[in-house]
Structures are given as structure tokens and as C-alpha cells.
Design a protein around this motif. Structure first.
Motif, PDB file in Angstrom:
ATOM      1  N   VAL A 183      88.817  56.133  21.263  1.00 20.66           N
ATOM      2  CA  VAL A 183      88.263  55.410  22.418  1.00 20.66           C
ATOM      3  C   VAL A 183      88.708  56.105  23.696  1.00 20.66           C
ATOM      4  O   VAL A 183      89.695  56.858  23.699  1.00 20.66           O
ATOM      5  N   ASP A 184      87.982  55.864  24.768  1.00 16.67           N
ATOM      6  CA  ASP A 184      88.377  56.341  26.108  1.00 16.67           C
ATOM      7  C   ASP A 184      88.804  55.129  26.925  1.00 16.67           C
ATOM      8  O   ASP A 184      88.182  54.067  26.853  1.00 16.67           O
ATOM      9  N   LEU A 185      89.864  55.308  27.688  1.00 16.62           N
ATOM     10  CA  LEU A 185      90.318  54.238  28.591  1.00 16.62           C
ATOM     11  C   LEU A 185      90.223  54.753  30.019  1.00 16.62           C
ATOM     12  O   LEU A 185      90.745  55.831  30.335  1.00 16.62           O
ATOM     13  N   HIS A 186      89.543  53.991  30.874  1.00 19.86           N
ATOM     14  CA  HIS A 186      89.488  54.318  32.310  1.00 19.86           C
ATOM     15  C   HIS A 186      90.201  53.210  33.079  1.00 19.86           C
ATOM     16  O   HIS A 186      89.924  52.027  32.872  1.00 19.86           O
ATOM     17  N   ILE A 187      91.093  53.615  33.978  1.00 21.73           N
ATOM     18  CA  ILE A 187      91.802  52.651  34.831  1.00 21.73           C
ATOM     19  C   ILE A 187      91.495  53.013  36.273  1.00 21.73           C
ATOM     20  O   ILE A 187      91.816  54.113  36.723  1.00 21.73           O
ATOM     21  N   ARG A 188      90.842  52.075  36.984  1.00 22.07           N
ATOM     22  CA  ARG A 188      90.463  52.384  38.371  1.00 22.07           C
ATOM     23  C   ARG A 188      91.224  51.493  39.339  1.00 22.07           C
ATOM     24  O   ARG A 188      91.345  50.289  39.152  1.00 22.07           O
ATOM     25  N   ILE A 189      91.752  52.118  40.373  1.00 22.06           N
ATOM     26  CA  ILE A 189      92.349  51.414  41.515  1.00 22.06           C
ATOM     27  C   ILE A 189      91.781  52.049  42.764  1.00 22.06           C
ATOM     28  O   ILE A 189      91.892  53.268  42.952  1.00 22.06           O
ATOM     29  N   ALA A 190      91.137  51.217  43.611  1.00 22.04           N
ATOM     30  CA  ALA A 190      90.485  51.748  44.821  1.00 22.04           C
ATOM     31  C   ALA A 190      89.566  52.920  44.421  1.00 22.04           C
ATOM     32  O   ALA A 190      88.771  52.796  43.506  1.00 22.04           O
TER      33      ALA A 190
END
Ligand code: ADA
Length: 551
Positions: A183-190
Motif C-alpha cells: 500500500v502507499d501512505l500519503h500524509i499531508r499537512i498544509a
């Protein structure tokens, strides 16, 4: 209501509370009867159940299938959860959330039962007859989530400031039920995104950590409570299949000498201790009641709330985040004796509360300090070992906040080398006649000269007096509103002017119900030290507190 913001756009979730459930008492003369009651709620607020100590079975139905996750935000005080008659979860302690995973549920309508038990017994080491009420009921929200073979359990963001930019260390827990594909995990902040590509997940919990640097973000502070979303998404073959949105603030808290610094500025705490308690709702306060409490707390000029004596509803913490109210949050314990701390279930239950409190409340910027074990046996060697173990656990889970405990042991406490902040509950002019300034100075100097707490920040975590709403006296007799106002005036003058005191929490925001067994010395079988009464009607001391906190 689960949070004050949306936590999922992809994961399907349904709040199962917020409507009528079936309720059946399992003991007593009404055992077996069927009632329709609102949830979340406490049965002490139902007619005929004001004094009911026993088990109550709550039942609802929902339509679903596949992998289900049932999340209970709080069941008071011991819970057994059944799906279609099969036990899927058990939990002690009313004040922290827990969840149950059920895989491959067949399509159709399913029955969810929650048996809440508010009885006192050795099995419950933390809920004991006490100077607050252990209610019964499904006291916080219950949510049903539809999940795939893996999902995001939590995302913890630890911000720190360096060379004018904020660095956010991000730890994401991904739970793997039966995921075999990467799986791919994306973590976005701003405007920044962390990407973990082609992750092959192990069974159970997988921790993925990374760091982002953000230079154009607004810090969180009581005066400017700027909040940011952290958005986590899981992808498989380029398609998003799960997400989690949480909120945090760019702020850092650290201890320096006798000061607690938030973003480098020393904190001067002017706070109130607050129980989750209301005559119409028990401990299941709805959103509007929480917001109304906070409005009064702010109106009094307070800048902080101490969640006496247990972790609070996440919705309340969301409101504190949004309004810049600092929070001392503590695990669940009040005044447990050495014997009660030697209950075989005490350590495991107290440590479970610490784990659940920190895992779920980690990102709240308003929480600036963790507390443990209010007024427990910190004058004993056995008690000290419990304090030490719990501080070790706490620090293993979170190094971004200081920790403390509120002591009432005057000059016999042997644990002040353990916390980052030394905190005391004192009641000069109420439980004894020593003048506040003299008592505080004597205690402070003893801490500096005789204990391992020397040189640490020093907080008064409780000070106050009793006053019964409507009890008036031309000669300020004890329990009158005049007496309470006069005592608080002298207490606050002493504490707020003491140069080495980092702040004060008044005991307490509102009058509260207490256990029937603790009635002696407590008129109305209530704790009457509220600045407002249980219906939030201000007493004479309200204006004293407002004047003192605002000056
Ligand atoms: C202790 C305790 C509070 C309350 C208070 C009081 O400090 O921590 O929960 O019981 O005493 O009212 O005496």
C-alpha cells in the motif's frame, strides 16, 4: 457528536448514538423492563434510575457488512460489547475510548448490545466510592466504521521549532487485518506531503514515521489558536481506500527552570478544575453544555482547565483547541489509598488509561501537560513505585509535554523527583486556618530544601472552599456564599502574587454529585466548592474570581 470536525471523507462511518436505543436494567426491581432512552446518556438521569447501581443493557441495530470497527468513545464505567450476541469487546474505566474489530460480517441488519456496569467491586480499581459520581450508561458517542483490510489507526504529529521553521515529526499507525498487497501512505499537512510508497504491511500495527518542514505556518497559542489538519490516505494500485483526518497546532511546550514555556513564553496558569458532571446529563454532557461551560470559564478570565480527575470527551478538547484554553489532562484516579493502589487490577487499569489517553489525545495543542494519580499514596514507597512506573510509561509515549501529579501530602510526599512539575492541592482557611500566604511559603520552601522537586515549576492544582448556592450569612458562616467568596479572595491573593508559583487551578468550576457513600461532610451529598452551582448559577465568589483572574 464525535468531533467538531470531519475525520473521514473516504472511510464510511455512522454515529450509532444520537438517537433512542433500548435500555434494560439487569438488576433491581425493574430488571428486564424495556425502555427507550436517548444516547449518549447516563441512566441516573432517567426517571426511577437516579440511584441505580447495577448493569444496564443498551441495544440498537444497524445495517452493515464486511470489516466493521465499533468505536465507543466512553461507556460508564465498565463495558461489555456484543455484536449479534457475541462478545466483541470489554473495557474498564468510563473516560477513555476503545474499539472492536469484527471481520467479514455478513450483509444485513445486526444487533449491537452494550452492557454498562456502574457497580463498585474489586474488579474496578479506579471507579471506587468517591468525591465525584461514577455514573452508569453509554455516556459518550458510539461510531460504526466500515474498513478494508488495512486502515489508519492514528496519526501523531510532534511539532518543533528550529531556525524559524516548524518541523513536524509524523508517526502513523496502520493496522493490517488481512492486507497482502503493498500500500502507499500519503500524509499531508498544509502544502507538504509525506509519501510512503509500496509498503508491505506486517500483521497488526505498523508504525510509519517521517518528518516535514513548514516555514510559513501560524503557531498555536492561547491568543492565536491556529489549527491545521493532518490528512492521511492509504492507496492500493493508485486508488485511495482509507483515510483519517486529525487536527493539531504548531506549538511546543517545555520546562525551563521554574517556568513552563509555550513557544518560548512562560505560562501563568489561571485555571479551574472541572468534572464532567451535570444534573440533567450526568457525565454525558452534550456539545452545547460543554460549550456553555467553556464560555463561563473564559468569562471568568480563566486560561486553563484541569480535567479532574480523568481524560475528558474529545469534543471538549476540540473546543479548548479552537478557543485557546490550555488543558491539564490526567489519567483516572482520585485519592486512592495505599490499599486501593494495591488492588491487583490497579496498575493495569491505570496504565491502560494512560495509553488510551495519550494515543487518542496526542494531537490536541491545548493539552500542555499530562497528569497522573491525583492525591494517591505518594508518601509511601509502594505508591512511589507506581508513580515511577506510570511516569516512565507516560514519557515512553510522549516526550513532547511535561508531566506532573497533584499531591495533598503536605511535607510527607516522597515523589517530587519524578515529575517535571511539582503540583499541590491546598485548602488554607477551609480545611485548616493557616493563612494562605504563610502556608504556601512554608510548603514551597520545604519542596525547595527537602525534596527532589527543588528548582522545578510549582503549580497549585487545587485551592478553594465550599459555598452552598443561596446560603447567605451576614457573618460569613462556613458554607455561606459570603464565606466562600472571602476565603477564595485571600487564597487567590496569596497564590497569584507568589513569585515562584507558575499558576493556580481553583477547585472547582461547578458543584458536582458525589457517591452516596461519601455523603459525610458533604451537604446535599454534593461537592459544593463550585464557583457556580450544578445548574451553572454563579455564586458570590464568581465576581471575586473574575476580578482576580482579570487583574
Ligand atoms: C481533593 C480532591 C478533589 C476534591 C477536593 C475537596 O483535593 O482532589 O477531588 O475532593 O479534595 O473538595 O476536598
Amino acid at each position: 457528536m464525535v468531533r467538531t470536525f470531519t475525520t473521514h471523507h473516504i472511510r464510511r462511518q455512522e454515529e450509532l448514538t444520537g438517537k433512542l436505543w433500548h435500555f434494560t436494567p439487569l438488576q433491581g426491581e425493574l430488571a428486564g423492563r424495556d425502555y427507550r432512552v436517548p444516547t449518549p446518556s447516563c441512566w441516573e438521569t432517567y426517571p426511577d434510575f437516579g440511584q441505580y447501581r447495577g448493569e444496564g443493557r443498551y441495544t440498537t441495530e444497524f445495517e452493515g457488512e464486511g470489516n466493521l470497527r465499533i468505536v465507543c468513545k466512553g461507556v460508564s464505567h465498565t463495558a461489555t460489547v456484543l455484536l449479534d450476541g457475541r462478545c466483541i469487546a470489554e473495557h474498564c474505566n468510563a473516560y477513555t475510548a476503545f474499539s472492536a474489530l469484527v471481520r467479514d460480517v455478513s450483509p444485513g441488519v445486526h444487533k449491537l448490545e452494550i452492557i454498562a456496569d456502574n457497580r463498585f467491586s474489586e474488579k474496578s480499581a479506579l471507579h471506587v466510592p468517591n468525591d465525584y459520581m461514577s455514573y452508569g450508561g453509554v455516556s459518550r458517542a458510539v461510531v460504526r466504521e466500515q474498513i478494508e483490510n488495512s486502515f489508519i489507526e492514528y496519526i501523531h504529529v510532534t511539532p518543533c521549532l528550529a531556525e524559524g521553521c516548524w518541523h513536524a515529526r509524523v508517526e502513523t499507525a496502520v493496522q493490517n487485518l488481512a492486507e497482502t498487497d503493498p500500500v502507499d501512505l500519503h500524509i499531508r499537512i498544509a502544502d507538504q506531503t509525506l509519501i510512503f510508497s509500496g509498503q508491505t504491511l506486517s500483521p497488526g500495527r505498523n508504525l510509519l514515521t517521517g518528518e516535514l518542514t513548514l516555514c510559513n505556518v501560524a503557531p498555536w497559542s492561547p491568543g492565536t489558536p491556529a489549527l491545521y489538519d493532518v490528512i492521511g490516505k492509504l492507496y492500493k494500485n493508485g486508488q485511495p481506500f482509507d483515510d483519517l483526518i486529525d487536527r493539531f497546532g504548531f506549538r511546543e511546550v517545555r520546562v525551563e527552570g521554574k517556568q513552563i514555556l509555550l513557544n518560548g513564553s512562560p505560562l501563568h496558569i489561571k485555571g479551574l478544575c472541572r468534572h464532567e458532571d451535570h444534573p440533567q446529563f450526568g457525565c454525558a454532557l452534550p456539545f452545547a453544555a460543554m460549550a456553555a461551560d467553556l464560555a463561563l470559564i473564559r468569562h471568568m478570565g480563566a486560561n486553563s482547565v484541569r480535567t479532574a480527575h480523568y481524560p475528558n470527551d474529545e469534543v471538549f478538547l476540540d473546543l479548548c483547541d479552537e478557543q485557546g484554553i490550555l488543558v491539564w489532562e490526567e489519567n483516572h484516579a482520585r485519592g486512592l489509598t495505599l490499599e486501593q493502589m494495591q488492588n491487583p487490577h490497579f496498575e493495569s487499569q491505570a496504565e491502560q488509561v494512560i495509553r488510551e489517553m495519550i494515543e487518542l489525545h496526542y494531537n490536541h495543542p491545548s493539552v500542555y501537560i499530562w497528569g497522573i494519580l491525583n492525591e494517591c499514596a505518594s508518601e509511601s514507597e509502594y505508591g512511589r513505585e507506581c508513580y515511577r512506573q506510570q511516569f516512565d510509561l507516560l514519557r515512553s509515549l510522549d516526550v513532547s509535554r511535561p508531566c506532573s501529579f497533584a499531591s495533598c501530602k503536605f511535607k510527607s510526599d516522597i515523589c517530587f523527583d519524578l515529575p517535571d512539575v511539582v503540583s499541590y492541592n491546598i485548602y488554607p482557611l477551609w480545611y485548616h486556618d493557616t493563612p494562605p500566604a504563610e502556608y504556601l511559603d512554608d510548603l514551597y520552601n520545604w519542596v525547595q530544601n527537602e525534596t527532589g522537586g527543588a528548582g522545578k515549576p510549582f503549580l497549585i492544582t487545587e485551592i478553594g472552599a465550599g459555598g452552598i448556592y443561596g446560603c447567605r450569612s451576614s457573618y460569613a458562616t462556613k458554607w455561606s456564599e459570603e464565606s466562600q467568596a472571602r476565603i477564595l479572595q485571600k487564597q487567590l491573593e496569596a497564590v497569584l502574587s507568589y513569585p515562584d508559583c507558575a499558576g493556580v487551578y481553583i477547585w472547582q468550576f461547578c458543584d458536582i454529585r458525589i457517591s452516596e457513600e461519601c455523603w459525610f461532610g458533604r451537604p446535599r451529598t454534593m461537592n459544593n466548592k463550585g464557583i457556580v452551582d450544578e445548574y451553572r448559577r454563579p455564586k458570590l465568589c464568581y465576581e471575586v474570581v473574575k476580578r482576580m483572574f482579570e487583574s
